[in-house]
Every structure is written in structure tokens, then in C-alpha cells.
Design a protein around this motif. Structure first.
Motif, PDB file in Angstrom:
ATOM      1  N   GLN A 162     -26.565 -24.536  38.083  1.00  0.00           N
ATOM      2  CA  GLN A 162     -26.281 -23.138  38.411  1.00  0.00           C
ATOM      3  C   GLN A 162     -27.489 -22.344  38.917  1.00  0.00           C
ATOM      4  O   GLN A 162     -27.337 -21.210  39.356  1.00  0.00           O
ATOM      5  CB  GLN A 162     -25.708 -22.425  37.167  1.00  0.00           C
ATOM      6  CG  GLN A 162     -24.454 -23.071  36.621  1.00  0.00           C
ATOM      7  CD  GLN A 162     -24.180 -22.645  35.183  1.00  0.00           C
ATOM      8  OE1 GLN A 162     -25.019 -22.063  34.505  1.00  0.00           O
ATOM      9  NE2 GLN A 162     -22.965 -22.923  34.726  1.00  0.00           N
ATOM     10  N   SER A 163     -28.683 -22.900  38.834  1.00  0.00           N
ATOM     11  CA  SER A 163     -29.887 -22.102  39.105  1.00  0.00           C
ATOM     12  C   SER A 163     -30.288 -22.074  40.583  1.00  0.00           C
ATOM     13  O   SER A 163     -31.294 -21.464  40.933  1.00  0.00           O
ATOM     14  CB  SER A 163     -31.068 -22.623  38.278  1.00  0.00           C
ATOM     15  OG  SER A 163     -31.444 -23.926  38.699  1.00  0.00           O
ATOM     16  N   THR A 164     -29.538 -22.759  41.428  1.00  0.00           N
ATOM     17  CA  THR A 164     -29.836 -22.741  42.865  1.00  0.00           C
ATOM     18  C   THR A 164     -28.591 -22.334  43.632  1.00  0.00           C
ATOM     19  O   THR A 164     -27.456 -22.631  43.225  1.00  0.00           O
ATOM     20  CB  THR A 164     -30.299 -24.127  43.357  1.00  0.00           C
ATOM     21  OG1 THR A 164     -29.393 -25.127  42.890  1.00  0.00           O
ATOM     22  CG2 THR A 164     -31.701 -24.449  42.857  1.00  0.00           C
ATOM     23  N   ASP A 191     -36.671 -10.629  32.717  1.00  0.00           N
ATOM     24  CA  ASP A 191     -37.339  -9.466  32.120  1.00  0.00           C
ATOM     25  C   ASP A 191     -37.772  -8.460  33.176  1.00  0.00           C
ATOM     26  O   ASP A 191     -37.863  -7.259  32.903  1.00  0.00           O
ATOM     27  CB  ASP A 191     -38.556  -9.911  31.308  1.00  0.00           C
ATOM     28  CG  ASP A 191     -38.171 -10.668  30.047  1.00  0.00           C
ATOM     29  OD1 ASP A 191     -37.000 -10.570  29.638  1.00  0.00           O
ATOM     30  OD2 ASP A 191     -39.046 -11.368  29.486  1.00  0.00           O
ATOM     31  N   ALA A 192     -38.069  -8.956  34.388  1.00  0.00           N
ATOM     32  CA  ALA A 192     -38.512  -8.073  35.479  1.00  0.00           C
ATOM     33  C   ALA A 192     -37.336  -7.442  36.226  1.00  0.00           C
ATOM     34  O   ALA A 192     -37.542  -6.676  37.175  1.00  0.00           O
ATOM     35  CB  ALA A 192     -39.384  -8.851  36.445  1.00  0.00           C
ATOM     36  N   GLY A 193     -36.114  -7.770  35.817  1.00  0.00           N
ATOM     37  CA  GLY A 193     -34.949  -7.169  36.443  1.00  0.00           C
ATOM     38  C   GLY A 193     -34.367  -7.962  37.589  1.00  0.00           C
ATOM     39  O   GLY A 193     -33.445  -7.492  38.271  1.00  0.00           O
ATOM     40  N   TYR A 194     -34.878  -9.172  37.802  1.00  0.00           N
ATOM     41  CA  TYR A 194     -34.325 -10.039  38.844  1.00  0.00           C
ATOM     42  C   TYR A 194     -33.310 -10.994  38.227  1.00  0.00           C
ATOM     43  O   TYR A 194     -33.200 -11.134  37.006  1.00  0.00           O
ATOM     44  CB  TYR A 194     -35.434 -10.850  39.514  1.00  0.00           C
ATOM     45  CG  TYR A 194     -36.466 -10.026  40.231  1.00  0.00           C
ATOM     46  CD1 TYR A 194     -36.182  -9.402  41.442  1.00  0.00           C
ATOM     47  CD2 TYR A 194     -37.762  -9.884  39.709  1.00  0.00           C
ATOM     48  CE1 TYR A 194     -37.144  -8.654  42.107  1.00  0.00           C
ATOM     49  CE2 TYR A 194     -38.729  -9.141  40.370  1.00  0.00           C
ATOM     50  CZ  TYR A 194     -38.410  -8.525  41.570  1.00  0.00           C
ATOM     51  OH  TYR A 194     -39.360  -7.785  42.219  1.00  0.00           O
ATOM     52  N   LYS A 195     -32.569 -11.687  39.084  1.00  0.00           N
ATOM     53  CA  LYS A 195     -31.563 -12.624  38.611  1.00  0.00           C
ATOM     54  C   LYS A 195     -31.758 -13.998  39.250  1.00  0.00           C
ATOM     55  O   LYS A 195     -32.146 -14.107  40.406  1.00  0.00           O
ATOM     56  CB  LYS A 195     -30.148 -12.115  38.946  1.00  0.00           C
ATOM     57  CG  LYS A 195     -29.728 -10.861  38.190  1.00  0.00           C
ATOM     58  CD  LYS A 195     -28.291 -10.482  38.545  1.00  0.00           C
ATOM     59  CE  LYS A 195     -27.839  -9.253  37.768  1.00  0.00           C
ATOM     60  NZ  LYS A 195     -26.439  -8.878  38.100  1.00  0.00           N
ATOM     61  N   VAL A 196     -31.463 -15.013  38.455  1.00  0.00           N
ATOM     62  CA  VAL A 196     -31.422 -16.398  38.934  1.00  0.00           C
ATOM     63  C   VAL A 196     -29.952 -16.812  38.979  1.00  0.00           C
ATOM     64  O   VAL A 196     -29.241 -16.663  37.993  1.00  0.00           O
ATOM     65  CB  VAL A 196     -32.196 -17.336  37.982  1.00  0.00           C
ATOM     66  CG1 VAL A 196     -32.033 -18.791  38.400  1.00  0.00           C
ATOM     67  CG2 VAL A 196     -33.678 -16.964  37.924  1.00  0.00           C
ATOM     68  N   PRO A 197     -29.444 -17.265  40.127  1.00  0.00           N
ATOM     69  CA  PRO A 197     -30.145 -17.602  41.378  1.00  0.00           C
ATOM     70  C   PRO A 197     -30.044 -16.513  42.447  1.00  0.00           C
ATOM     71  O   PRO A 197     -30.479 -16.743  43.571  1.00  0.00           O
ATOM     72  CB  PRO A 197     -29.406 -18.847  41.831  1.00  0.00           C
ATOM     73  CG  PRO A 197     -27.987 -18.562  41.439  1.00  0.00           C
ATOM     74  CD  PRO A 197     -28.054 -17.809  40.140  1.00  0.00           C
ATOM     75  N   ASP A 198     -29.471 -15.326  42.115  1.00  0.00           N
ATOM     76  CA  ASP A 198     -29.248 -14.309  43.145  1.00  0.00           C
ATOM     77  C   ASP A 198     -30.531 -13.908  43.867  1.00  0.00           C
ATOM     78  O   ASP A 198     -30.556 -13.790  45.095  1.00  0.00           O
ATOM     79  CB  ASP A 198     -28.600 -13.064  42.521  1.00  0.00           C
ATOM     80  CG  ASP A 198     -27.225 -13.354  41.953  1.00  0.00           C
ATOM     81  OD1 ASP A 198     -26.760 -14.501  42.113  1.00  0.00           O
ATOM     82  OD2 ASP A 198     -26.623 -12.457  41.348  1.00  0.00           O
ATOM     83  N   ASP A 199     -31.598 -13.697  43.077  1.00  0.00           N
ATOM     84  CA  ASP A 199     -32.875 -13.287  43.667  1.00  0.00           C
ATOM     85  C   ASP A 199     -33.867 -14.443  43.789  1.00  0.00           C
ATOM     86  O   ASP A 199     -34.780 -14.394  44.611  1.00  0.00           O
ATOM     87  CB  ASP A 199     -33.504 -12.169  42.817  1.00  0.00           C
ATOM     88  CG  ASP A 199     -32.614 -10.946  42.718  1.00  0.00           C
ATOM     89  OD1 ASP A 199     -32.198 -10.432  43.779  1.00  0.00           O
ATOM     90  OD2 ASP A 199     -32.328 -10.514  41.583  1.00  0.00           O
TER      91      ASP A 199
END
Length: 332
Positions: free
Chosen positions: A326-328, A262-270
Motif C-alpha cells: 500500500q505504500s507506493t 507527523d509533518a502532515g504528509y501522507k504515504v503514499p499520497d505525498d
């Protein structure tokens, strides 16, 4: 009479003039005792209303085919695997199960649940992810009904328990992320008290061993709830001072994943995420969540087997494993 108007072994001992140990052994059906002494203890127990007039002889012989399970009402799904295992193993041994819920932060709720159980002739009590204070533990200790804790370590080992090693899980989760190049690692939604807080110690020790400075602002205390994760970014002032987060449960990880998106970040990129528990939820979302997966089903099996076999174990830690999804990702 004892506090809360509960009749205890101490009350029976006082009335009969016998030692607490002797009364306890008689009510547990252990040891050799004079027949008249046994009869006197059982009569006094019944007259005083020990365990609310439940026939003490039934408890001694453990003729009940019912196992009572008291479960923490924390809004998480990890206990479902434990309960499923308990029900399956109980059914395989012709036992019935009844389940009660208690608030992990409310001693009144816990004591009510335990009193509800001990007023019935149950074969044994399984407590799932509950941290009891000394007063509530004393209520449980006053009964002759065998009991065991699952997914909780009892610090003084006054009761047997089967769980995962929280310290090691905290250490290994942190080490996993460090080996992927992360140096700013958060710990989100971890309770500050109880055996689960050992995960914080494991986290801190791992940072120390790898010579990474500890930053207390990277730890957010919580109750393993979805809200702990969904509010995490707000507590970081909507910025990401960390590159990875260890979440106290799968639902905490999902909450944090949603707030990050929602804040515009991505998991796991950010932000890389790893959660404790490893229930089916980690595969229901995208990206699928890397997890420290615990042996919850086996905990339930161990709990029932303990009551069936009258085992003498004091403590047992079941194995856990980190499953990467996929989250790391590794930092470049």
C-alpha cells in the motif's frame, strides 16, 4: 609470536621448519603426510597453545557438533529469519548453535567475537551481515575452522558468501518507482561503505539509464536504522523534495513513514515508500510497505549446508522479488 599474542599457522610452521601450506593441510586433515610429521605438527600446535590449547586433532577431525554464529548488532530485525533457519537446519542435523554479537563498525568487537569462537572446537563459523576489515579477516583466515558469510559480499572473495545482489536490488527498486512515474527519488539510510553500498551504484545507474538527472542531495547516508528514517524529513528541512523514497531497511521505512505523518504528509499520497528486506514488519504497519524482499531464511539454510557438506562455493546470490503493497502508488 604473532600480534595480539595469537598463535597462528605461521608460528607453527616456523617452529617445525615446515611450509605454511603443509602445516595448514595437516591441521585441516587434508592430503597424505608422514606420520611423524603429522605428530610433530600437532605436538607443536598444542605446546604453543594454538587455538588456546584446544586439541588440534579434534579440530582436524571436526568432531564438534557446534556451529558458531556471529551476528551484526545493528538494530534491525532482518537477521532473525537467518538465525531461525540456522537453528532449524542445525537441529535437523543434530548440531548445536551458539550466537555472539559484534559491532559492524568496531574491529575490536569483531576480533573479540572471532577469538572467542576459535578458542573452542566448533564445526564452523557463520558470520551474518558483518563487514570485516583486513586485520579481522586475517584472524579468521589463520584458523582451520571453515567459515561462511551470509547477507554480506566479501569483495576479494577470500571467504565464501551467500547474499542478495545489492547492485541489482538498488537498480530494480529505482526502476520500479520510475515505472510508476516518479522522477524525484530519494535513497534513505544506506551505509556509505561495505557491500551494501552497491545499492547506491544500482540506484545511480538506473537513473542514468532512464535519463533522469542525479541529485546527490536526494541521498541520505545512514546505518539502516529507524533513526535514519525518522530524521530524514528534518534533513530535507521538513520539506519533500522527492515524490518517492527507497529505504535501506524496513525499520528505516517505518521511521520515515512516522516522520512524514507527523509533518502532515501522507504515504503514499505525498510520498511513496519502498524498503529493502521485506520482513514481517512491512505487514505490521498501515499502509503496508512495498518491499524488495530478500531470501533471508534460505540464506541461513545455505550457510549450514555449506558447513555440513564442506562445499567449494565462493559466492552465491539468492533471488529477491519486489512485493507491492500500500505504500507506493502511480503518479497521475
Amino acid at each position: 609470536m604473532s600480534e595480539d599474542n595469537r598463535i597462528t599457522i605461521k608460528d607453527i610452521a616456523k617452529e617445525t621448519g615446515l611450509s605454511i601450506a603443509t602445516v595448514s593441510r595437516i591441521l585441516s586433515g587434508k592430503g597424505q603426510h608422514n606420520g611423524d610429521t603429522v605428530k610433530r605438527v600437532l605436538n607443536v600446535a598444542e605446546q604453543l597453545g594454538y587455538v588456546k590449547n584446544t586439541a588440534a586433532v579434534d579440530l582436524v577431525k571436526r568432531q564438534s557438533h557446534v556451529i558458531a554464529v556471529i551476528v551484526s548488532n545493528t538494530k534491525s530485525n532482518f537477521s532473525s529469519s537467518i538465525i531461525t533457519a540456522i537453528e532449524n537446519q542445525a537441529a535437523a542435523n543434530d548440531l548445536d548453535v551458539f550466537i555472539l554479537y559484534a559491532d559492524n563498525n568496531d574491529s575490536s568487537s569483531q576480533s573479540r567475537a572471532i577469538r572467542t569462537v576459535i578458542e573452542r572446537a566448533v564445526k564452523g563459523i557463520i558470520l551474518v551481515s558483518l563487514e570485516l576489515n583486513e586485520h579481522v579477516k586475517s584472524i579468521l583466515a589463520d584458523t582451520t575452522i571453515p567459515s561462511i558469510f551470509l547477507s554480506t559480499a566479501v569483495k576479494d572473495q577470500s571467504f565464501p558468501y551467500v547474499t542478495s545482489d545489492n547492485y541489482q536490488m538498488g537498480y530494480k527498486a529505482t526502476e520500479f518507482l520510475i515505472k510508476k512515474g516518479h522522477r524525484s527519488i530519494g535513497l534513505i539510510g544506506i551505509p556509505q561503505h561495505g557491500s551494501i553500498s552497491d545499492r547506491i551504484r544500482g540506484y545511480e545507474q538506473c537513473l542514468h539509464d532512464y535519463q533522469i538527472p542525479f541529485n546527490d542531495k536526494h541521498i541520505q547516508i545512514g546505518d539502516c536504522l529507524y533513526e535514519d528514517g525518522s530524521n530524514a524529513l528534518t534533513k530535507f528541512e521538513n520539506k519533500l523534495p522527492i515524490t518517492a523514497a527507497i529505504c535501506a531497511s524496513d525499520v528505516v521505512a517505518i521511521g520515515m513513514m512516522n516522520s512524514v505523518k507527523d509533518a502532515g504528509y501522507k504515504v503514499p499520497d505525498d510520498l511513496s515508500l519502498i524498503s529493502f528486506d521485506g520482513t514481517e514488519l512491512v505487514d505490521y504497519v498501515r499502509p503496508a510497505i512495498t518491499s524488495v524482499t530478500q531470501s533471508f531464511y534460505n540464506m541461513g539454510i545455505e550457510g549450514v549446508n555449506y558447513l555440513l557438506n564442506d562445499a567449494t562455493i565462493k559466492m552465491k546470490y539468492l533471488p529477491f522479488k519486489i512485493i507491492e503493497r500500500q505504500s507506493t502508488q502511480k503518479l497521475i
